[in-house]
Design an enzyme around this catalytic site. Sequence first.
Site, PDB file in Angstrom:
ATOM      1  CE  LYS A 122      -3.350  18.311  33.639  1.00  0.00           C
ATOM      2  NZ  LYS A 122      -2.799  19.304  34.052  1.00  0.00           N
ATOM      3  CB  SER A 166      -4.886  21.847  36.139  1.00  0.00           C
ATOM      4  OG  SER A 166      -4.485  21.453  35.207  1.00  0.00           O
ATOM      5  CB  SER A 207      -2.559  23.481  34.177  1.00  0.00           C
ATOM      6  OG  SER A 207      -3.807  23.918  34.542  1.00  0.00           O
TER       7      SER A 207
END
Length: 500
Positions: free
Chosen positions: A84, A167, A191
């Site tokens: 990420k 997210s 997330s």
Amino acid sequence: MMQTPSSSPLHDLGVHELKQALAAKQVSAVEVAQHFLNRAQAHLDLGAFVAVNPEVTLAQARAADVRIANGTAGALEGVPLAHKDIFVTKDFPTTAGSRILQGYRSPFDATVVAKLAAQGMVTLGKLNCDEFAMGSSNENTAVPAVGHSAVEPVRNPWDKSRVPGGSSGGSAVAVAARLAPAATGTDTGGSIRQPASFCGITGIKPTYGRASRYGMVAFASSLDQAGPMAHSAQDCALLLSALCGPDPDRDSTSLDVPAEDYTRTLNDAIAGLRIGVPKEFFGEGLSDDVRAAVDGALKQYEKLGAKLVPITLPRTELSIPVYYIIAPAEASSNLSRFDGVKFGHRAKDYADLADMYKKTRAEGFGDEVKRRIMIGTYVLSHGYYDAYYLQAQKIRRMIADDFQNAFKDCDLIAGPVAPTVAWQLGAHKDPLADYLADIFTLPGSLAGLPGMSIPVGFGAGGMPVGMQLLGNYLQESRLLNAAHAFQQATDFHTARPAGI
Ligand code: GLN
């Protein structure tokens, strides 16, 4: 297409299988890396990656092959993954999904990145996310994906007109679309769990403090936690074992508990396991399709010998206002460092220092980030601190106490991850709609508990449904064990989107 001796295409193999094929020298790390790099190029339309660097990736893979050849291989030598874009990396740019960090290059790797690399893992690139991890649909990203000149949403591979969740949306998409066998994610209020649920993969957020936050771009420091996203509980166990552990010199909130091998207990019997089912997670707001899939999974657990125990988490609803006070409060403080002086973007024309700060931040931050900075500043300001922030902290404690009460009667808690399956891109015009959809993930986050999402079926539009499993502090092994038992008996986690 590259074939292993077992004749599965490489991208169908998970972390465990790749680890074995690499160790047995059935395939080289360079072949595996090249195969996934090609897959990523072939699926640029999904918008999962925000940075790739094939030279760096292949150099890491060559080094892994050398270690495999000379007998110095790490536990996950040559297995690729992608990170990420909230983890800083020295070999790839880091944006945290924000314009304000465009062009930023960290001089060091986040601890989680370094720990996975130390076990021989190869980095395929950086994955799209909501700006500073604020969001539930990945639509708050402010940076263009690889192969795109403009900012575009990340697409759910099960239905490209739907959101992947957020997210950690890019992470979930990369794994679900087989562009990477695994990815890192971060979970502040859901997330990891929610995008895993929306994309039909497995993800785990460990206990707060289990993984180092060093080098994770901070959103809400008392909540942020890293974790793996992959195809199975077994793969997550391998990754979590590698990435957890104390980091006392660099993250003062990391727990002083040695790293664990979560694969050891994966196959323990779960007969007699008491699974708490909170009534507040099955109320009016839950859509029928998600309810049906989660009910089916609970029945499956009963077949496996688990006992379902009705429990109550009475402050579930309050977790939304509490989280959306505490997280923005911490964010407003954390994001003050982005002032155009030390990192990334700086406005071109300005009159004086104050003007430079203002213009830099006005240009650099997106709408949701600005909204949260304003809310956070407000709830921390003189005269409102007691009314909002302090109250929220008190209720946060009560929410944590509610869980401790519940865990007197059960070993794990199960329920939905989100009230619905992944919604259409653009469907949530009002940010409150996103906030409300976090209702089932926020309580565990506020309490700092470990939580997972595992695929348990399909709902409206053929979209995946995830079930959430929550454990008491440091009970990751129990969560992974229960998830693995379910995945040994079912095959939802092996389902794949059409055309992938
Ligand atoms: N959806 C939540 C938010 O927008 C959670 C995000 C997260 O866990 N990073 O804050």
